[in-house]
Design a protein around this motif. Sequence first.
Motif, short mmCIF file in Angstrom:
data_model
loop_
_atom_site.label_atom_id
_atom_site.label_comp_id
_atom_site.label_asym_id
_atom_site.label_seq_id
_atom_site.Cartn_x
_atom_site.Cartn_y
_atom_site.Cartn_z
N LEU A 143 45.76 48.36 49.62
CA LEU A 143 45.58 47.26 48.69
C LEU A 143 44.16 46.76 48.85
O LEU A 143 43.78 46.32 49.94
N LEU A 144 43.39 46.87 47.78
CA LEU A 144 41.98 46.53 47.85
C LEU A 144 41.72 45.15 47.28
O LEU A 144 42.61 44.51 46.76
N PRO A 145 40.48 44.69 47.33
CA PRO A 145 40.19 43.27 47.17
C PRO A 145 40.79 42.61 45.94
O PRO A 145 40.77 43.17 44.85
N LYS A 146 41.28 41.41 46.15
CA LYS A 146 41.66 40.54 45.05
C LYS A 146 40.48 39.60 44.84
O LYS A 146 40.16 38.79 45.71
N LEU A 147 39.82 39.76 43.71
CA LEU A 147 38.60 39.01 43.44
C LEU A 147 38.95 37.74 42.69
O LEU A 147 39.41 37.78 41.56
N SER A 148 38.75 36.61 43.28
CA SER A 148 39.07 35.34 42.63
C SER A 148 37.82 34.75 42.01
O SER A 148 36.84 34.50 42.69
N THR A 149 37.87 34.55 40.71
CA THR A 149 36.71 33.96 40.03
C THR A 149 36.83 32.45 39.94
O THR A 149 35.91 31.80 39.49
N ALA A 150 37.98 31.91 40.34
CA ALA A 150 38.13 30.46 40.29
C ALA A 150 37.22 29.82 41.30
O ALA A 150 36.50 28.89 41.02
N SER A 151 37.27 30.35 42.53
CA SER A 151 36.37 29.83 43.56
C SER A 151 35.03 30.55 43.45
O SER A 151 34.13 30.24 44.17
N SER A 152 34.93 31.10 42.79
CA SER A 152 33.66 31.70 42.47
C SER A 152 33.18 31.63 40.98
O SER A 152 33.53 30.67 40.42
N GLN A 179 30.83 31.44 40.20
CA GLN A 179 30.26 30.38 41.03
C GLN A 179 30.68 30.49 42.49
O GLN A 179 30.32 29.66 43.31
N GLY A 180 31.42 31.48 42.79
CA GLY A 180 31.89 31.71 44.15
C GLY A 180 32.96 32.78 44.09
O GLY A 180 33.23 33.33 43.04
N GLY A 181 33.59 33.08 45.19
CA GLY A 181 34.60 34.11 45.14
C GLY A 181 35.12 34.45 46.51
O GLY A 181 34.61 33.97 47.53
N SER A 182 36.17 35.25 46.54
CA SER A 182 36.69 35.76 47.80
C SER A 182 37.18 37.17 47.59
O SER A 182 37.61 37.53 46.49
N VAL A 183 37.09 37.96 48.62
CA VAL A 183 37.55 39.35 48.59
C VAL A 183 38.50 39.55 49.77
O VAL A 183 38.17 39.16 50.89
N LYS A 184 39.65 40.14 49.49
CA LYS A 184 40.62 40.40 50.55
C LYS A 184 40.97 41.88 50.56
O LYS A 184 41.09 42.52 49.51
N ILE A 185 41.14 42.41 51.77
CA ILE A 185 41.65 43.77 51.94
C ILE A 185 42.95 43.68 52.71
O ILE A 185 42.99 43.20 53.85
#
Length: 519
Positions: A24-33, A502-508
């Motif tokens: 399972l590769l990154p879930k890119l959140s554009t809300a925090s970013s 404006q920010g973001g997070s990546v999860k593996i």
Amino acid sequence: MMGMEDFSRRDFITTAATAACSVLLPKLSTASSFQDPVVDAVKKDGKAVDREKVSWKVRPFPLKQVRLGEGPCRVAMEADRRYLRSLPPERLLHTFRINAGIAASAQPLGGWEAPDCELRGHYAGGHYLSACALMYASSGDEDLKANANAVVAELGKCQKALKSGYLSAFPVEFFDRLREREKVWAPFYTIHKIMAGALDMYVHCGNEQGLDIAEKMAGWVAGYTQPLSYSHMQRILGIEFGGMGEVLSNLYAVTGKDQYLEVAQRFDKKQFFDPLAKHRDELKGLHVNTHIPQVIAAARYYELTGERRYRDIAEYFWDEVVSERSYCTGGTSNGESWNTDPGKLSTELSASSTECCCAYNMMKLTRHLFGWSADARLMDYYERALFNHRLGTINPEDGTMMYYLPLVSGYWKTFGKPFDSLWCCTGTGSEEYAKLTDTIYFHDDDSLYVNLYIDSDLDWPEKGVRLRQETRFPEQQSATLTVTVKNPVTLAINLRIPYWAQGGSVKINGATLPALRES
């Protein structure tokens, strides 16, 4: 795992995943970013033939390896597919048969395909074939492929009846008028569309007759242009001629016949190219969609010859149009032209701003530049034009297209009639929505580039890798990538961090990767 260094939103963020079964590769959140090296590598006797002198740094996947999932792109593609299926081949062929002296009794199409329109044939024998070929590659639609194969066969009969390799729905005397500088509406523009359609049928559907038709047409073009002096040919180039340089370059890439590349260069318009090569913006007053295809041709010529001047032309033109002559939608033009000095667009908002063909062709050009550099800024623009311009210009109910995307306050959308408009933008739209998978993913030998956040599936058999991207962007603010592999593989996966984030997070696998920073 990837390193912990910071990354800017202007770049790709890279992670190297070693997969044994599924990750399972990154879930890119554009809300925090022919226009692609991938289709120019034509197989001969089981071997790929690559005539590119300049290799793309990153390459697209063949259309058949990417399939759309749910979302706005799938809605647009299915609307386009229904529209293409609604077009009767007999009606498409009518004016070609009349011009070739072959009996025809079908009801003629209207608008730009009407029997008295000087541009007739551009859609019926050109865009239609390209769109069907692309749709077959994107979706596997066998019925559309069969319809398009039938049209190719009948066009072959028309070409044979006309003799000399000429093929069109209008008489060859239009080219006499062009030679004598008498008023005529863009005959080479239409010839380009027909050649491109036939060639696309060969490239994407394996239709050998399509290649034969395109080659015979190229032979006719060579015979028409060869006796003309350089100055005479330059005068002829004052009338819109579409992407003649591009399709002839692509024909060389497929066949290896040098004469096609030589004829392609006859369509270099000195008055347009020279200022661009010197980094001068002399675009004011030009008809926009006459000229963007010429820059695409320059890009192809650079790729096939290595002549740096053509790359300079393409890169400077793109920078100038995107930074100084494009609106927030990614579209460009007003009343089909550039009417002002660079950067002055406040007076250029109207009911006829941002012709759809222009956005289509700017996106085609962008793919070439991205292939050379893998610069994330290019995909930032591509995304902007796709979501803010292109996806809003097809009617999801019947697949009809718009000509302009108006930017004036309080205006509305106007769609064409299914059988009685068939504008240039109907043609480019029919192609666009048939190939929405062509830029989502690129790759090099050891890594994958996720350029666009679009719900889709990728099959990469050479690596034994399948990727599933789940997203409802732009309605939702994240994307989840799941990779499944047959055998262990080490693969770098590059995720574009959008310019607007404006920010973001990546999860593996649920673990946050501290690889983003504000910029």
